[in-house]
Design a protein around this motif. Structure first.
Motif: not given
Length: 91
Positions: A1-9
């Motif tokens: 997981w890259d630590g971002k939500n679906d919106a890229g935040d």
């Protein structure tokens, strides 16, 4: 997981959980197994068995499915096992 939500935040540091649900081509539920991997930083011997600790979370030794050198280059391993060099625990 890259630590971002679906919106890229970027999301704040913390503990996160996830769940997996899957269906086959006919829409029937399919079971899924989740795994955790990381570097073991502590081992506890308890009346209930051996516990391995990864980032403050304990895992029973009975759930371990794979163990590998965290730094294959340091041990002279070729790394040909396909492992990324970190223990994997079934959760």
């Amino acid at each position: 997981w890259d630590g971002k939500n679906d919106a890229g935040d970027t999301l704040p540091d913390g503990d996160y959980t996830f769940s997996v649900s899957a269906t086959d081509i006919n829409g029937e539920d399919v079971s899924a197994t989740t795994y955790t991997k990381g570097v073991v930083d502590r081992v506890s011997f308890t009346p209930d068995g051996i516990l391995l600790w990864i980032d403050g979370v304990s895992f029973s030794m009975s759930t371990v499915t794979s163990v590998a050198d965290a730094d294959p280059a340091a041990s002279g391993s070729s790394g040909s096992s396909g492992s990324d060099g970190e223990p994997q625990e079934e959760s």
